[in-house]
Design a protein around this motif. Structure first.
Motif, PDB file in Angstrom:
ATOM      1  N   LEU A 102      30.793 -54.135 -47.319  1.00  0.00           N
ATOM      2  CA  LEU A 102      30.218 -54.085 -48.758  1.00  0.00           C
ATOM      3  C   LEU A 102      30.401 -55.306 -49.476  1.00  0.00           C
ATOM      4  O   LEU A 102      29.741 -55.748 -50.076  1.00  0.00           O
ATOM      5  CB  LEU A 102      30.535 -52.732 -49.262  1.00  0.00           C
ATOM      6  N   GLU A 152      24.169 -51.398 -50.639  1.00  0.00           N
ATOM      7  CA  GLU A 152      24.277 -50.226 -49.628  1.00  0.00           C
ATOM      8  C   GLU A 152      22.993 -49.878 -48.856  1.00  0.00           C
ATOM      9  O   GLU A 152      23.210 -49.314 -47.864  1.00  0.00           O
ATOM     10  CB  GLU A 152      24.266 -48.862 -50.669  1.00  0.00           C
ATOM     11  N   LEU A 155      23.500 -52.155 -45.812  1.00  0.00           N
ATOM     12  CA  LEU A 155      24.367 -51.571 -44.770  1.00  0.00           C
ATOM     13  C   LEU A 155      23.876 -50.610 -43.954  1.00  0.00           C
ATOM     14  O   LEU A 155      24.111 -50.677 -42.840  1.00  0.00           O
ATOM     15  CB  LEU A 155      25.781 -51.199 -45.435  1.00  0.00           C
TER      16      LEU A 155
END
Length: 248
Positions: A102, A152, A155
């Motif tokens: 992240l 996010e 990912l």
């Protein structure tokens, strides 16, 4: 039903020990995906680096699982307790690698561009705030939230690309296609190159890939000998692989 793995009777298809082992193995794969996704965010075509980091993530997870199981066995743990200890160690590795991924993805061009666009959009509404300082703080907060959402999303989508190869198409805006192509090549390189370039750590005797350190130890053992934390050891490993932004 007996256990499908070990044949233990009345196990509802999977006994507790095997269930924990299957979960740990799944987490090993997830650690490799997170390591590869985090490193390859800005260089999707760097197949060697991405494949190396993916394999390193898996190797580190297996090493931690083995260490946890050995400690649990040394303290007299049952088979189930030992398996649980291994699964918990794998969860810890995944949590650490997720945080690193992240952080690295927050420097990706997509996240930075979205943050800049959001900041500019909020500053165009600065007349709604009592002062320019308040408007700037609100714009920075909105930009940070926008970057988090993009990170996010990256990912999840890039992890899916690694786990589920997709069809790559060509077009004028094909960065994600380039990432998918790089991920597919890295998966192939990782599975093909892992046995050929392997060596064994002088301390833990685990199989490693890439150029060995001068001490003959793997990165986790070398870092432990110098008192580094697990995240510091992984960051140093990534830095040696050539990805400077991981430790920025």
């Amino acid at each position: 039903m007996p256990c499908q793995q070990c044949g233990a009777p009345e196990a509802a298809g999977l006994c507790g020990v095997c269930r924990e082992k299957v979960a740990a193995e799944h987490l090993v794969g997830e650690a490799g995906v997170l390591a590869a996704v985090g490193v390859g965010c800005d260089e999707p075509d760097d197949v060697g680096l991405t494949a190396t980091m993916g394999a390193m993530g898996e190797a580190s997870a297996r090493s931690r699982i083995q260490e946890a199981c050995t400690q649990a066995a040394a303290h007299g743990g049952t088979k189930l307790m030992i398996a649980v200890a291994g699964r918990l160690a794998a969860e810890s590795v995944v949590h650490e690698y997720r945080g690193i991924a992240l952080k690295t993805l927050s420097w990706s061009p997509e996240a930075r561009a979205e943050g800049q666009r959001t900041y500019a959009a909020e500053m165009r509404r600065q007349h709604l705030h009592p002062s320019s300082e308040a408007a700037n703080l609100a714009a920075e907060h909105a930009a940070d939230e926008a970057r988090v959402r993009v990170v996010e999303h990256l990912l999840v989508t890039r992890g899916r690309v690694w786990q589920e190869p997709c069809v790559v198409t060509e077009g004028p805006d094909c960065r994600e296609d380039a990432y998918a192509r790089g991920a597919a090549q890295a998966r192939t390189a990782k599975s093909a190159a892992r046995p050929a370039g392997s060596w064994r750590c002088a301390d833990c005797r685990n199989a490693c890939i890439g150029a060995p350190l001068s001490t003959g130890r793997c990165a986790p053992c070398d870092g432990r000998s110098r008192g580094l934390s697990r995240i510091e050891r992984f960051a140093q490993l990534a830095d040696r692989a050539g990805h400077a932004e991981l430790t920025a």
